[in-house]
Write an enzyme that holds these catalytic residues in place. Structure first.
Site, PDB file in Angstrom:
ATOM      1  N   ASN A 318       0.843  -1.201   0.000  1.00  0.00           N
ATOM      2  CA  ASN A 318       0.000   0.000   0.000  1.00  0.00           C
ATOM      3  C   ASN A 318       0.878   1.251   0.000  1.00  0.00           C
ATOM      4  OD1 ASN A 318      -2.318   1.507  -0.059  1.00  0.00           O
ATOM      5  ND2 ASN A 318      -3.134   0.763   1.882  1.00  0.00           N
ATOM      6  N   HIS A 349      -8.255   3.561   8.496  1.00  0.00           N
ATOM      7  CA  HIS A 349      -8.823   2.298   8.026  1.00  0.00           C
ATOM      8  C   HIS A 349     -10.232   2.064   8.561  1.00  0.00           C
ATOM      9  CE1 HIS A 349      -4.712   1.164   6.727  1.00  0.00           C
ATOM     10  NE2 HIS A 349      -5.343   0.363   5.908  1.00  0.00           N
TER      11      HIS A 349
END
Length: 442
Positions: A318, A349
């Protein structure tokens, strides 16, 4: 999920059309901005229905902040509003829709838009609200010195190449792409006359797109085979725990973690291919004269699977989110930058407890791994056999540490996470604490 894949495949076709028929030589910047924005809005509405209103509300709220807030505080207000709105949406998903019901929903695009909003706000603050000597070289290069127009702002945040799955990119890079300067800026860094060229080459992204589509196909096949057959939940199954020795459980943990990766490889590589197909993502030329299209790449699979340090693994997984965290948090945090960066990552998140177990554990393991590397690595560089032995051991430890850390991220809830860590005897937590107590911090 079907809508997600359909939108990304349609976006891929639209990206080829955009590059060929609405390239900088065929259309003005305003036309390119408008089409990129309209396509993006259409994809968002098609994929997420009325939930897409959350994207548009957040975008317009922050456009107001950008035009009305004082420049010294623009990054603070934008950060609080964007992260606050994202967190409220995360909370609503848990208490209204319950755990795991919406596996692919509007929160994904909202997370990407939050990254872009805060990135642009920080770069505007750097460009208008700070002196050049206060900035790092990278902050100077990316600083934005004028407030974008509404069309430019909407295009940057809602363009069809990145609205569904990202990745986040820098505002100046995106504007250079729309205006047709993106590739030339990178090519001008090379002396082409010395290489025998009488003019700048014209690199095509087609080869890079085809290569990345092959990776997405392999990832899809692995997802449909491995992921379904090796569920993460099995590692806390009572019968499995009773009959399987500790070392075998560690080995199986590695297998199920590997099986969980293909869906991320698929989504991120496809998103990268969409941007490349539109002509965006050129990163430059290496010393051998090879053109690279990885400016927006979100992962480096080879580096992930061969990582010999926790830091190396994080930097190649990521990637654009890691870059965002560094630019808006780590580089600007007044104290404890590592801890604050991990906490921000968890908050971004969502609010599933498993995320916080993962990122708080990540803080501990990162600090311990840094201490070991700084205190011990130089002893193993004196000979090739010692260096190989060090790399093998650190690869095994890194891969197992990552598996141990990310398991709660997949499990989400508290109960299975505690059960998992009990079955692992909290060994990584204990070892990390011992390392930090014994080894000096350098």
């Amino acid at each position: 999920q079907i809508n997600f894949v359909a939108c990304q495949l349609f976006a891929l076709l639209a990206a080829f059309w955009f590059r060929v028929y609405l390239g900088p030589s065929h259309a003005s910047s305003a036309v390119r901005h408008a089409f990129a924005t309209l396509f993006g809005i259409y994809f968002a509405v098609f994929c997420f229905g009325w939930y897409s209103i959350h994207l548009f509300v957040l975008v317009m709220m922050n456009y107001g902040i950008m035009n009305m807030a004082s420049i010294p505080n623009i990054h603070r207000y934008s950060f609080v509003v964007a992260m606050g709105y994202l967190t409220l949406c995360h909370i609503s998903r848990i208490y209204i829709f319950h755990y795991g019901i919406l596996t692919t929903d509007f929160s994904g695009p909202l997370m990407i838009i939050t990254q872009k909003i805060t990135t642009l706000a920080c770069q505007l603050h750097d460009g208008i609200g700070r002196q050049a000597e206060e900035l790092t070289a990278e902050q100077n290069r990316l600083a934005v010195k004028t407030i974008p127009s509404l069309l430019e702002y909407l295009s940057y945040l809602l363009n069809f190449m990145s609205i569904i799955a990202g990745p986040c990119s820098n505002y100046k890079d995106y504007i250079a792409f729309i205006e047709g300067r993106h590739v030339h800026m990178k090519l001008l860094e090379v002396n082409w006359k010395q290489k025998g060229y009488d003019r700048l080459p014209d690199p095509s992204p087609t080869g890079a797109v085809m290569y990345k589509l092959c990776i997405t196909l392999v990832s899809l096949i692995l997802f449909l085979t491995l992921t379904k057959n090796f569920p993460m939940a099995y590692i806390i199954d009572d019968e499995f725990l009773d009959k399987t020795p500790f070392l075998s459980r560690l080995g199986y943990l590695y297998v199920v973690t590997q099986a969980a990766k293909p869906k991320y490889y698929f989504a991120w590589t496809l998103a990268d291919a969409v941007n490349n197909a539109a002509g965006y993502g050129f990163s430059g030329v290496d010393e051998r004269g090879t053109f690279h299209w990885d400016l927006l790449s979100n992962l480096n699979i080879w580096n992930i699977e061969t990582s010999t340090s926790f830091k190396m693994y994080i930097e190649n997984w990521n990637i654009q989110t890691a870059v965002w965290l560094k630019r808006v948090c780590y580089d600007r945090a007044p104290w404890y930058p590592t801890a604050l960066t991990f906490i921000l990552s968890a908050l971004w998140h969502g609010i599933y407890p498993g995320y916080y177990f993962t990122f708080l554990t990540g803080i501990l393991i990162t600090l311990a791994a840094r201490a070991i590397r700084n205190n011990c690595r130089h002893y193993f560089l004196s000979s090739v056999p010692l260096k190989i032995a060090y790399d093998v051991v650190t690869w095994v430890v890194t891969q197992l540490a990552v598996c141990y850390t990310v398991a709660p991220f997949v499990m989400l809830a508290v109960e299975p996470t505690i059960k998992f860590y009990k079955s692992m005897y909290f060994h990584m937590h204990i070892l990390s604490i011992l390392v930090l107590l014994v080894l000096p911090i350098r």
